[in-house]
Design a protein around this motif. Sequence first.
Motif, PDB file in Angstrom:
ATOM      1  N   THR A 188      25.597  33.102 -20.793  1.00 26.15           N
ATOM      2  CA  THR A 188      24.487  32.804 -19.890  1.00 26.15           C
ATOM      3  C   THR A 188      24.300  31.302 -19.734  1.00 26.15           C
ATOM      4  O   THR A 188      24.071  30.798 -18.626  1.00 26.15           O
ATOM      5  CB  THR A 188      23.184  33.437 -20.413  1.00 26.15           C
ATOM      6  OG1 THR A 188      23.376  34.849 -20.583  1.00 26.15           O
ATOM      7  CG2 THR A 188      22.037  33.201 -19.450  1.00 26.15           C
ATOM      8  N   PHE A 189      24.430  30.582 -20.846  1.00 23.81           N
ATOM      9  CA  PHE A 189      24.270  29.126 -20.815  1.00 23.81           C
ATOM     10  C   PHE A 189      25.373  28.472 -20.005  1.00 23.81           C
ATOM     11  O   PHE A 189      25.189  27.381 -19.457  1.00 23.81           O
ATOM     12  CB  PHE A 189      24.279  28.585 -22.248  1.00 23.81           C
ATOM     13  CG  PHE A 189      23.699  27.215 -22.389  1.00 23.81           C
ATOM     14  CD1 PHE A 189      22.348  27.030 -22.604  1.00 23.81           C
ATOM     15  CD2 PHE A 189      24.507  26.099 -22.297  1.00 23.81           C
ATOM     16  CE1 PHE A 189      21.805  25.755 -22.722  1.00 23.81           C
ATOM     17  CE2 PHE A 189      23.984  24.822 -22.422  1.00 23.81           C
ATOM     18  CZ  PHE A 189      22.616  24.646 -22.629  1.00 23.81           C
ATOM     19  N   PRO A 193      23.414  27.318 -15.436  1.00 24.29           N
ATOM     20  CA  PRO A 193      23.342  25.979 -14.832  1.00 24.29           C
ATOM     21  C   PRO A 193      24.227  25.821 -13.597  1.00 24.29           C
ATOM     22  O   PRO A 193      23.868  25.089 -12.662  1.00 24.29           O
ATOM     23  CB  PRO A 193      23.801  25.051 -15.959  1.00 24.29           C
ATOM     24  CG  PRO A 193      23.521  25.807 -17.213  1.00 24.29           C
ATOM     25  CD  PRO A 193      23.796  27.221 -16.858  1.00 24.29           C
ATOM     26  N   VAL A 194      25.386  26.503 -13.575  1.00 24.39           N
ATOM     27  CA  VAL A 194      26.260  26.415 -12.409  1.00 24.39           C
ATOM     28  C   VAL A 194      25.576  27.017 -11.189  1.00 24.39           C
ATOM     29  O   VAL A 194      25.627  26.461 -10.075  1.00 24.39           O
ATOM     30  CB  VAL A 194      27.598  27.119 -12.693  1.00 24.39           C
ATOM     31  CG1 VAL A 194      28.486  27.114 -11.451  1.00 24.39           C
ATOM     32  CG2 VAL A 194      28.322  26.449 -13.850  1.00 24.39           C
ATOM     33  N   MET A 195      24.918  28.144 -11.380  1.00 27.28           N
ATOM     34  CA  MET A 195      24.185  28.766 -10.271  1.00 27.28           C
ATOM     35  C   MET A 195      23.068  27.846  -9.785  1.00 27.28           C
ATOM     36  O   MET A 195      22.827  27.711  -8.584  1.00 27.28           O
ATOM     37  CB  MET A 195      23.617  30.109 -10.738  1.00 27.28           C
ATOM     38  CG  MET A 195      24.673  31.132 -11.115  1.00 27.28           C
ATOM     39  SD  MET A 195      23.964  32.655 -11.794  1.00 27.28           S
ATOM     40  CE  MET A 195      22.969  33.203 -10.413  1.00 27.28           C
ATOM     41  N   VAL A 208      27.839  16.028 -12.585  1.00 30.68           N
ATOM     42  CA  VAL A 208      28.581  15.590 -13.773  1.00 30.68           C
ATOM     43  C   VAL A 208      27.640  15.484 -14.969  1.00 30.68           C
ATOM     44  O   VAL A 208      27.981  15.892 -16.094  1.00 30.68           O
ATOM     45  CB  VAL A 208      29.272  14.233 -13.501  1.00 30.68           C
ATOM     46  CG1 VAL A 208      29.809  13.637 -14.800  1.00 30.68           C
ATOM     47  CG2 VAL A 208      30.405  14.405 -12.506  1.00 30.68           C
ATOM     48  N   ILE A 209      26.431  14.957 -14.749  1.00 31.91           N
ATOM     49  CA  ILE A 209      25.450  14.865 -15.828  1.00 31.91           C
ATOM     50  C   ILE A 209      25.114  16.248 -16.362  1.00 31.91           C
ATOM     51  O   ILE A 209      25.069  16.486 -17.588  1.00 31.91           O
ATOM     52  CB  ILE A 209      24.179  14.151 -15.332  1.00 31.91           C
ATOM     53  CG1 ILE A 209      24.497  12.706 -14.949  1.00 31.91           C
ATOM     54  CG2 ILE A 209      23.086  14.191 -16.392  1.00 31.91           C
ATOM     55  CD1 ILE A 209      23.332  11.965 -14.320  1.00 31.91           C
ATOM     56  N   ILE A 210      24.881  17.194 -15.469  1.00 30.13           N
ATOM     57  CA  ILE A 210      24.507  18.552 -15.874  1.00 30.13           C
ATOM     58  C   ILE A 210      25.635  19.229 -16.644  1.00 30.13           C
ATOM     59  O   ILE A 210      25.422  19.809 -17.725  1.00 30.13           O
ATOM     60  CB  ILE A 210      24.117  19.397 -14.645  1.00 30.13           C
ATOM     61  CG1 ILE A 210      22.809  18.884 -14.045  1.00 30.13           C
ATOM     62  CG2 ILE A 210      23.992  20.877 -15.016  1.00 30.13           C
ATOM     63  CD1 ILE A 210      21.626  18.983 -14.974  1.00 30.13           C
ATOM     64  N   THR A 211      26.853  19.185 -16.117  1.00 33.73           N
ATOM     65  CA  THR A 211      27.962  19.907 -16.751  1.00 33.73           C
ATOM     66  C   THR A 211      28.339  19.300 -18.100  1.00 33.73           C
ATOM     67  O   THR A 211      28.650  20.036 -19.050  1.00 33.73           O
ATOM     68  CB  THR A 211      29.187  19.912 -15.827  1.00 33.73           C
ATOM     69  OG1 THR A 211      29.473  18.581 -15.377  1.00 33.73           O
ATOM     70  CG2 THR A 211      28.944  20.801 -14.616  1.00 33.73           C
ATOM     71  N   THR A 212      28.324  17.974 -18.197  1.00 31.74           N
ATOM     72  CA  THR A 212      28.661  17.365 -19.489  1.00 31.74           C
ATOM     73  C   THR A 212      27.582  17.651 -20.542  1.00 31.74           C
ATOM     74  O   THR A 212      27.895  17.911 -21.700  1.00 31.74           O
ATOM     75  CB  THR A 212      28.852  15.846 -19.339  1.00 31.74           C
ATOM     76  OG1 THR A 212      27.719  15.278 -18.660  1.00 31.74           O
ATOM     77  CG2 THR A 212      30.115  15.533 -18.555  1.00 31.74           C
ATOM     78  N   GLU A 213      26.312  17.626 -20.135  1.00 38.91           N
ATOM     79  CA  GLU A 213      25.241  17.985 -21.063  1.00 38.91           C
ATOM     80  C   GLU A 213      25.313  19.459 -21.428  1.00 38.91           C
ATOM     81  O   GLU A 213      25.050  19.851 -22.564  1.00 38.91           O
ATOM     82  CB  GLU A 213      23.882  17.668 -20.444  1.00 38.91           C
ATOM     83  CG  GLU A 213      23.432  16.243 -20.646  1.00 38.91           C
ATOM     84  CD  GLU A 213      23.212  15.926 -22.112  1.00 38.91           C
ATOM     85  OE1 GLU A 213      22.215  16.382 -22.693  1.00 38.91           O
ATOM     86  OE2 GLU A 213      24.062  15.235 -22.700  1.00 38.91           O
ATOM     87  N   GLN A 214      25.663  20.284 -20.473  1.00 42.38           N
ATOM     88  CA  GLN A 214      25.825  21.711 -20.740  1.00 42.38           C
ATOM     89  C   GLN A 214      26.891  21.949 -21.804  1.00 42.38           C
ATOM     90  O   GLN A 214      26.669  22.678 -22.784  1.00 42.38           O
ATOM     91  CB  GLN A 214      26.204  22.420 -19.442  1.00 42.38           C
ATOM     92  CG  GLN A 214      26.527  23.899 -19.589  1.00 42.38           C
ATOM     93  CD  GLN A 214      27.242  24.444 -18.362  1.00 42.38           C
ATOM     94  OE1 GLN A 214      28.008  23.727 -17.705  1.00 42.38           O
ATOM     95  NE2 GLN A 214      26.981  25.689 -18.041  1.00 42.38           N
ATOM     96  N   LEU A 215      28.052  21.322 -21.644  1.00 41.21           N
ATOM     97  CA  LEU A 215      29.132  21.488 -22.610  1.00 41.21           C
ATOM     98  C   LEU A 215      28.769  20.877 -23.951  1.00 41.21           C
ATOM     99  O   LEU A 215      29.103  21.418 -25.014  1.00 41.21           O
ATOM    100  CB  LEU A 215      30.420  20.869 -22.070  1.00 41.21           C
ATOM    101  CG  LEU A 215      31.011  21.528 -20.815  1.00 41.21           C
ATOM    102  CD1 LEU A 215      32.262  20.794 -20.369  1.00 41.21           C
ATOM    103  CD2 LEU A 215      31.322  22.997 -21.070  1.00 41.21           C
TER     104      LEU A 215
END
Length: 502
Positions: A188-189, A193-195, A208-215
Amino acid sequence: MMQFYWKDRTTDLSIQEEILKLKSELLEQLKRDVDETFKGLLSDEDHLDGQVGNGHSSFSSVIKSKGREKGELPDKVFTTRRSVLTDLFEIDHIKTIYHMFAAILIVFSLNTLVYDLIDTGTLNLNFELISSGLGKLPKVMYLWVLMMGSTLVVIYPGFYYWATNRTPGPFRLLDWGALCIYVVYQITFLVWPVMYVYDNALPAGSTVIITTEQLRLMMKTHAFVRENITRVLGYKKSDDSHGDTLCPDFSKYLYFLFAPTLVYRDNYPRTATIRWNYVVSNFGQTIACLFYTYYIFERFCIPVFRNFNHEHVTPKKLLLSAFGCMMPGTLVLFIAFFAILHSWLNAFAEMLRFGDRLFYSDWWNSTSFSNYYRTWNIVVHDWLYTYIYKDCYKLLGSRNRTVSMTLVFLISAIFHEYVLIVSFNFFYPVLFVMFMGAGFAFMFLNKGVSRGWNVFLWVSLFIGNGLLMCLYSMEWYARQNCPVTNDNFLDYFIPRSWFCGN
């Protein structure tokens, strides 16, 4: 007179003997220390030869073995030290290179201002590329707060409940239920965020900020669970004195979420004070690197690809564009490295008084790609080694080291490409192909120490970064300038730059 002379002479001889004795003792102690150091290095090198993630370099002893049982791999041991490269920037030669890059930034700034003044008659100071690329920051902050909040209110309370309520012994229903919840949470995590990014049409920089923080948060939570789950599963009723330590305090978990490391430990080495001027300086350098990147794209990338058309994909144009992007692409690599792995991480380490600051090593001196991968980003490398390679090694056995190494490369390549796919909003896996193709194959090249191999590494980096900047820029502007020829789903996967103008 003769009596005093012999007395003085005897005293001088006594002092000389003491000095020689002290010298002998110091040399003997130094010899023992050097012998012990090299024995440890050779032992670890023999034990880890050919493995991804061993963390050895001439500058550090990041990883030390805690045991010598068959099949056991060493853990990362945190020691109290500053980053080696933080110390290197105190050397005049390194400082000179730093000053040269600062001078280049000033020249880029003047170049852009003079060009705008002569070409348009006005000064263009709106930094449109930065403002558009990092747009919708309130939505970015909102999503970041939700991601961080879910990590705090789901992972730690859930793990605490499971750790304090399970019955010691083999896996039971509660254990399987907790495992399923954890897997569902991580999926889910990854998806949620992608949606959110696509629903709100966030620009590339913000994504880029969102995906790197997500990972980063996914890796943090996995590290916390993976390190502590063995403690809980190994707990026995006879260990009542340790029952209260099955789940670490929340303060330790909270500190880990912000600490510049991805390997969980209950305690880390801490510095005595916070140098706030050092914090401000590093954040200032990060902002300067952002503008540095802006000028590189503004001067070298946008003028070449802004009016993209089908002529760019001819062999002649493609070759010229790729070679034209090699220098700016490598400059972007340097800037990203310095901004994130040096300035950003050191700023947070200083604020949190985090003592272990070996975020990277002397990767530029590498004579093999295997050493380059180990020393380029030690923070991520340690996570891959500790939680991917070691677990695969234990499951598959020592005879399948290549399989374990391949899995590490595959996972790393997938998530590197994942950041670009989500950020650019198209599927064009150039980085993945290069990572798992040439990048993986170069791992098995000669691991010599001659300067020729270092030159080969740098030539490969220049070519690779040039191709990445060229191909992704072509596809980015093709998506803006070329009409859609397929339905939305297929268009996402088919490179539009291949068919633009047909």
